[in-house]
Design an enzyme around this catalytic site. Sequence first.
Site, PDB file in Angstrom:
ATOM      1  N   HIS A 163       0.849  -1.184   0.000  1.00 58.28           N
ATOM      2  CA  HIS A 163       0.000   0.000   0.000  1.00 58.28           C
ATOM      3  C   HIS A 163       0.891   1.242   0.000  1.00 58.28           C
ATOM      4  O   HIS A 163       2.109   1.139   0.159  1.00 58.28           O
ATOM      5  CB  HIS A 163      -0.933   0.003   1.221  1.00 58.28           C
ATOM      6  CG  HIS A 163      -0.215  -0.069   2.518  1.00 58.28           C
ATOM      7  ND1 HIS A 163      -0.181  -1.200   3.294  1.00 58.28           N
ATOM      8  CD2 HIS A 163       0.524   0.847   3.164  1.00 58.28           C
ATOM      9  CE1 HIS A 163       0.550  -0.965   4.363  1.00 58.28           C
ATOM     10  NE2 HIS A 163       0.995   0.271   4.308  1.00 58.28           N
TER      11      HIS A 163
HETATM   12  C1  T46 Z   1       3.027   0.900   6.751  1.00 55.17           C
HETATM   13  C2  T46 Z   1       3.811  -0.342   6.905  1.00 55.17           C
HETATM   14  C3  T46 Z   1       5.284  -0.093   6.953  1.00 55.17           C
HETATM   15  C4  T46 Z   1      -3.892  -0.179  13.523  1.00 55.17           C
HETATM   16  O1  T46 Z   1      -4.967  -0.376  14.115  1.00 55.17           O
HETATM   17  N1  T46 Z   1      -3.120   0.870  13.897  1.00 55.17           N
HETATM   18  C5  T46 Z   1      -1.934   1.145  13.296  1.00 55.17           C
HETATM   19  O2  T46 Z   1      -1.256   2.124  13.680  1.00 55.17           O
HETATM   20  C6  T46 Z   1      -1.511   0.313  12.233  1.00 55.17           C
HETATM   21  C7  T46 Z   1      -0.190   0.597  11.524  1.00 55.17           C
HETATM   22  C8  T46 Z   1      -2.304  -0.731  11.853  1.00 55.17           C
HETATM   23  N2  T46 Z   1      -3.467  -0.978  12.506  1.00 55.17           N
HETATM   24  C9  T46 Z   1      -4.290  -2.129  12.095  1.00 55.17           C
HETATM   25  C10 T46 Z   1      -4.847  -2.053  10.698  1.00 55.17           C
HETATM   26  C11 T46 Z   1      -4.923  -3.508  10.295  1.00 55.17           C
HETATM   27  O3  T46 Z   1      -6.141  -4.064  10.746  1.00 55.17           O
HETATM   28  O4  T46 Z   1      -3.442  -3.280  12.125  1.00 55.17           O
HETATM   29  C12 T46 Z   1      -3.794  -4.166  11.084  1.00 55.17           C
HETATM   30  C13 T46 Z   1      -2.575  -4.490  10.220  1.00 55.17           C
HETATM   31  O5  T46 Z   1      -2.218  -3.325   9.466  1.00 55.17           O
HETATM   32  P1  T46 Z   1      -1.632  -3.429   7.994  1.00 55.17           P
HETATM   33  O6  T46 Z   1      -2.177  -4.599   7.300  1.00 55.17           O
HETATM   34  O7  T46 Z   1      -1.786  -2.079   7.333  1.00 55.17           O
HETATM   35  O8  T46 Z   1      -0.075  -3.682   8.327  1.00 55.17           O
HETATM   36  P2  T46 Z   1       1.157  -3.702   7.335  1.00 55.17           P
HETATM   37  O9  T46 Z   1       2.273  -4.341   8.054  1.00 55.17           O
HETATM   38  O10 T46 Z   1       0.782  -4.231   5.992  1.00 55.17           O
HETATM   39  O11 T46 Z   1       1.526  -2.136   7.120  1.00 55.17           O
HETATM   40  C14 T46 Z   1       2.033  -1.374   8.192  1.00 55.17           C
HETATM   41  C15 T46 Z   1       1.296  -0.034   8.302  1.00 55.17           C
HETATM   42  O12 T46 Z   1      -0.107  -0.261   8.341  1.00 55.17           O
HETATM   43  C16 T46 Z   1       1.606   0.887   7.159  1.00 55.17           C
HETATM   44  O13 T46 Z   1       1.149   2.188   7.469  1.00 55.17           O
HETATM   45  O14 T46 Z   1       3.491   1.860   6.161  1.00 55.17           O
HETATM   46  O15 T46 Z   1       3.417  -1.127   8.026  1.00 55.17           O
END
Ligand code: T46
Length: 134
Positions: free
Chosen positions: A51
């Site tokens: 993303h």
């Molecule tokens: C990024 C990369 C480097 C939250 O509730 N709060 C938060 O601050 C974050 C970051 C995530 N979440 C929730 C949202 C999703 O339900 O945690 C779950 C996993 O998030 P996501 O699938 O977006 O995680 P990654 O590892 O794919 O991405 C993350 C960050 O979301 C993103 O901003 O830049 O790490």
Amino acid sequence: MSGLIRLLDFKDVSDKRGTLVALEGERNIPFAIKRVYYMVDVPPGETRGFHAHRKLQQVAVCLNGSCKMVLDDGKTRESVVLDSPTKGLVIGDLVWREMSEFTAGAVLMVLASEPYDEADYIRDHDEFLTIVRS
Ligand code: T46
């Protein structure tokens, strides 16, 4: 070093007790820190990210082990292995990111300039390309 991969080198203070690294918003981190999150226990072969963000500055630091980060600005794709608690990868607005190759025990910490906001995410690569090319 390429234009997309911008690494910060943090000073470490080491003595016989070990090593300490201090991170401060608007000092060695180029924004006021509003959020910190980290990833642990990433299974072998798993990938994360895929993303971009509309308006978010981040610095990613691999505190233990290593992982690979691919950045893509819609024109070029570049990668870097984060393998040191004294190296921070700056990730700006409108940059697609993909994380992979987490080693066992890897801890990836991310400092962010804004609170969590799902509306800031662009999770479709075609939509990302349309936005960055417009
Ligand atoms: C990024 C990369 C480097 C939250 O509730 N709060 C938060 O601050 C974050 C970051 C995530 N979440 C929730 C949202 C999703 O339900 O945690 C779950 C996993 O998030 P996501 O699938 O977006 O995680 P990654 O590892 O794919 O991405 C993350 C960050 O979301 C993103 O901003 O830049 O790490």
